[in-house]
Design a protein around this motif. Structure first.
Motif, mmCIF file in Angstrom:
data_model
loop_
_atom_site.group_PDB
_atom_site.id
_atom_site.type_symbol
_atom_site.label_atom_id
_atom_site.label_comp_id
_atom_site.label_asym_id
_atom_site.label_seq_id
_atom_site.Cartn_x
_atom_site.Cartn_y
_atom_site.Cartn_z
ATOM 1 N N HIS A 124 33.340 41.537 41.787
ATOM 2 C CA HIS A 124 33.908 40.336 42.092
ATOM 3 C C HIS A 124 33.054 39.578 43.273
ATOM 4 O O HIS A 124 32.577 40.205 44.000
ATOM 5 C CB HIS A 124 35.509 40.423 42.510
ATOM 6 C CG HIS A 124 36.518 40.608 41.441
ATOM 7 N ND1 HIS A 124 37.048 39.486 40.860
ATOM 8 C CD2 HIS A 124 36.798 41.780 40.856
ATOM 9 C CE1 HIS A 124 37.755 40.042 39.799
ATOM 10 N NE2 HIS A 124 37.518 41.487 39.815
ATOM 11 N N GLN A 136 38.744 34.509 36.039
ATOM 12 C CA GLN A 136 39.712 35.334 35.472
ATOM 13 C C GLN A 136 40.969 35.731 35.805
ATOM 14 O O GLN A 136 41.972 35.380 35.435
ATOM 15 C CB GLN A 136 39.150 36.184 34.352
ATOM 16 C CG GLN A 136 40.031 36.797 33.387
ATOM 17 C CD GLN A 136 40.772 38.157 33.965
ATOM 18 O OE1 GLN A 136 39.829 39.137 34.213
ATOM 19 N NE2 GLN A 136 42.063 38.294 33.796
ATOM 20 N N HIS A 137 40.740 36.144 37.139
ATOM 21 C CA HIS A 137 42.030 36.714 37.934
ATOM 22 C C HIS A 137 42.760 35.568 38.402
ATOM 23 O O HIS A 137 43.900 35.526 38.272
ATOM 24 C CB HIS A 137 41.346 37.497 39.004
ATOM 25 C CG HIS A 137 41.163 38.950 38.995
ATOM 26 N ND1 HIS A 137 41.545 40.132 39.636
ATOM 27 C CD2 HIS A 137 40.580 39.645 37.746
ATOM 28 C CE1 HIS A 137 41.173 41.170 38.888
ATOM 29 N NE2 HIS A 137 40.501 40.996 37.883
ATOM 30 N N HIS A 166 34.316 36.811 36.251
ATOM 31 C CA HIS A 166 35.495 37.661 36.420
ATOM 32 C C HIS A 166 36.752 37.447 37.601
ATOM 33 O O HIS A 166 37.886 37.567 37.476
ATOM 34 C CB HIS A 166 35.192 39.211 36.817
ATOM 35 C CG HIS A 166 36.032 40.368 36.302
ATOM 36 N ND1 HIS A 166 35.719 41.450 35.794
ATOM 37 C CD2 HIS A 166 37.542 40.389 36.482
ATOM 38 C CE1 HIS A 166 36.558 42.037 35.660
ATOM 39 N NE2 HIS A 166 37.764 41.536 36.038
ATOM 40 N N CYS A 176 41.713 46.615 39.422
ATOM 41 C CA CYS A 176 40.580 46.279 38.583
ATOM 42 C C CYS A 176 39.473 46.869 39.078
ATOM 43 O O CYS A 176 39.073 47.062 40.199
ATOM 44 C CB CYS A 176 40.478 44.599 38.958
ATOM 45 S SG CYS A 176 38.990 44.034 38.098
HETATM 46 ZN ZN LIG Z 1 39.665 42.451 36.616
#
Ligand SMILES: [Zn+2]
Length: 240
Positions: free
Chosen positions: A210, A106-107, A103, A206
């Motif tokens: 993370h 992805q950011h 995740h 979000c």
């Molecule tokens: Zn996110």
């Protein structure tokens, strides 16, 4: 509707076990609602956590976690603990930690691609082994993919700290770069929002889990590029 305290917010993502009380037990549909939970519910392109619940001499497997009718439901494979029972919960950490790394990756990729090619993230799905992001408008060639890979790995090597905190919605909307995320998808009554910040290079709302630092991603590799119709490009990536 039975509300649960979410124990991994805003930045308690490394805790693996917790104690809670069952506040709702549904044996027809095989789920329980807990007064507090560490289990991540599926959402925002991140799959649900799995794990186990223990009580007295019993144990049951949490196979899925969904937010439905305003409550966080833990769907179990085995026996369903009764309402009022105190349980000890344990999340499958290997699976969760993979999702955390993916995740955060992805950011980073979404931010890099917006900066370099002015392409927005139209969708994303994180998995344990390979994850995907759809970009729009985009038309990447081999050189672009190499440039993206290089820049993401540079950010990983810099080992930049993440900061996760609650922020007033209007302040966070103001700070989030145009095209970085679709704020309209977040119900307008949710305020404050949780902000995920990567050093001073990225910030966006979000609800996912993370890692604490980009160094934990180790190495980013683009596995595949697919055209998903006019102007939409899908990047499939893995982490070492
Ligand atoms: Zn996110």
């Amino acid at each position: 509707m039975s509300e649960s305290e979410i124990l991994y917010y805003p930045e308690n993502e490394y805790q693996k076990e917790f104690d809670a009380t069952v506040i709702k037990s549904n044996k027809d549909e095989n789920y329980v609602v807990l007064d507090r939970t560490l289990f991540y519910k599926e959402g925002g392109g991140q799959p649900a956590d799995k794990g186990n619940l223990f009580w007295n001499d019993h144990e049951t497997h949490v196979a899925d976690v969904q937010k439905e009718h305003g409550e966080i439901r833990h769907y179990v494979d085995g026996s369903v603990p009764e309402e009022g029972v105190e349980v000890h919960g344990q999340i499958n950490w290997e699976r969760r930690y993979s999702h955390m790394r993916m995740h955060t990756a992805q950011h980073v990729v979404s931010m890099v691609v917006l900066d370099m090619y002015d392409a927005s993230t139209a969708g994303n799905q994180v998995h344990e082994d390979r994850s995907r992001i759809d970009f729009e408008p985009a038309d990447f060639d081999e050189e672009d993919l190499e440039a993206i890979e290089k820049e993401v790995n540079r950010i990983i090597d810099e080992d930049i700290s993440l900061d996760k905190s609650e922020m007033d919605r209007d302040v966070l909307e103001e700070k989030t770069e145009e095209g970085r995320t679709n704020l309209d998808l977040i119900p307008s009554h949710i305020d404050p929002l949780r902000a995920v910040k990567i050093g001073d290079i990225d910030i966006c709302p979000c609800g996912g889990t993370h890692v604490d630092s980009t160094g934990e991603l180790e190495e980013f590799n683009i596995e595949e590029r697919k055209s998903k119709g006019q102007d939409v490009e899908r990047i499939i990536f893995s982490l070492k």
